[in-house]
Write a protein that holds these residues in place. Structure first.
Motif, PDB file in Angstrom:
ATOM      1  N   ILE A  15      36.976  30.099  42.244  1.00  0.00           N
ATOM      2  CA  ILE A  15      35.833  31.591  42.144  1.00  0.00           C
ATOM      3  C   ILE A  15      34.756  31.166  41.902  1.00  0.00           C
ATOM      4  N   VAL A  16      33.238  31.737  42.331  1.00  0.00           N
ATOM      5  CA  VAL A  16      31.792  31.813  41.869  1.00  0.00           C
ATOM      6  C   VAL A  16      31.390  32.685  41.953  1.00  0.00           C
ATOM      7  N   VAL A  65      33.555  34.442  46.678  1.00  0.00           N
ATOM      8  CA  VAL A  65      32.017  34.713  45.775  1.00  0.00           C
ATOM      9  C   VAL A  65      32.100  35.747  45.535  1.00  0.00           C
ATOM     10  N   MET A  66      31.484  36.349  43.763  1.00  0.00           N
ATOM     11  CA  MET A  66      31.089  37.301  43.633  1.00  0.00           C
ATOM     12  C   MET A  66      30.018  37.567  42.797  1.00  0.00           C
ATOM     13  N   GLY A  67      29.564  38.682  43.072  1.00  0.00           N
ATOM     14  CA  GLY A  67      27.705  38.728  42.138  1.00  0.00           C
ATOM     15  C   GLY A  67      28.515  38.986  40.391  1.00  0.00           C
ATOM     16  N   ASP A  68      27.833  38.283  39.282  1.00  0.00           N
ATOM     17  CA  ASP A  68      27.786  38.248  37.967  1.00  0.00           C
ATOM     18  C   ASP A  68      27.655  39.040  37.338  1.00  0.00           C
ATOM     19  N   ASP A  69      27.959  40.584  38.256  1.00  0.00           N
ATOM     20  CA  ASP A  69      27.791  41.714  37.485  1.00  0.00           C
ATOM     21  C   ASP A  69      29.740  42.075  37.265  1.00  0.00           C
ATOM     22  N   TRP A  70      30.690  40.800  37.977  1.00  0.00           N
ATOM     23  CA  TRP A  70      31.680  40.613  38.028  1.00  0.00           C
ATOM     24  C   TRP A  70      32.041  39.592  37.337  1.00  0.00           C
TER      25      TRP A  70
END
Length: 130
Positions: free
Chosen positions: A110-111, A92-97
């Motif tokens: 991956i989310v 899980v990563m922030g949408d800036d990535w």
């Protein structure tokens, strides 16, 4: 079998956006593992040292109810080995990535989560400076 979720971040000047993304990440599985960027890695990524040391940031993150396990992330290029080491089924990563870690889709799902609008560590630091 439990679902291990892994995420990574600097978590400098901890704020509600950090809290929300960690809570959301934890809700997607049974065990949340968090990689906290070392001071050296943070400098490479952001071209500035973090406000809080890696030990202080680690202590903050590891004390959260939603976090089950922490480690120091030393290199961005090692994400695959961290995913494997912790047997993570979800990154899980922030949408800036967004899209930056799709190469690990052969290792796990991956989310990319939406960030909390109008909250950023950089903006907080700028506000404090001015």
């Amino acid at each position: 079998m439990s679902k291990v979720v892994i995420t990574f971040g600097t978590f400098d000047v901890f704020h509600v956006g950090h809290l929300r993304i960690l809570q959301k990440a934890r809700s997607l599985g049974d065990h949340l593992v968090v990689g906290v960027s070392t001071d050296e890695l943070t400098f490479k990524k952001k071209k500035r040292l973090p406000v809080y040391s890696q030990e202080e940031r680690y202590e903050i993150i590891s004390s959260l109810k939603s976090v089950d396990e922490c480690f120091f992330e030393e290199r961005l290029e090692d994400k695959g080995s961290y995913i494997t080491r912790y047997s993570a089924g979800l990154l899980v990563m922030g949408d800036d990535w967004e899209g930056r870690f799709d190469e690990y889709s052969d290792l796990c799902e991956i989310v990319y989560l939406k960030r909390t609008k109008s909250i950023s560590t950089t903006a907080i630091i700028e506000k404090i400076r001015s």
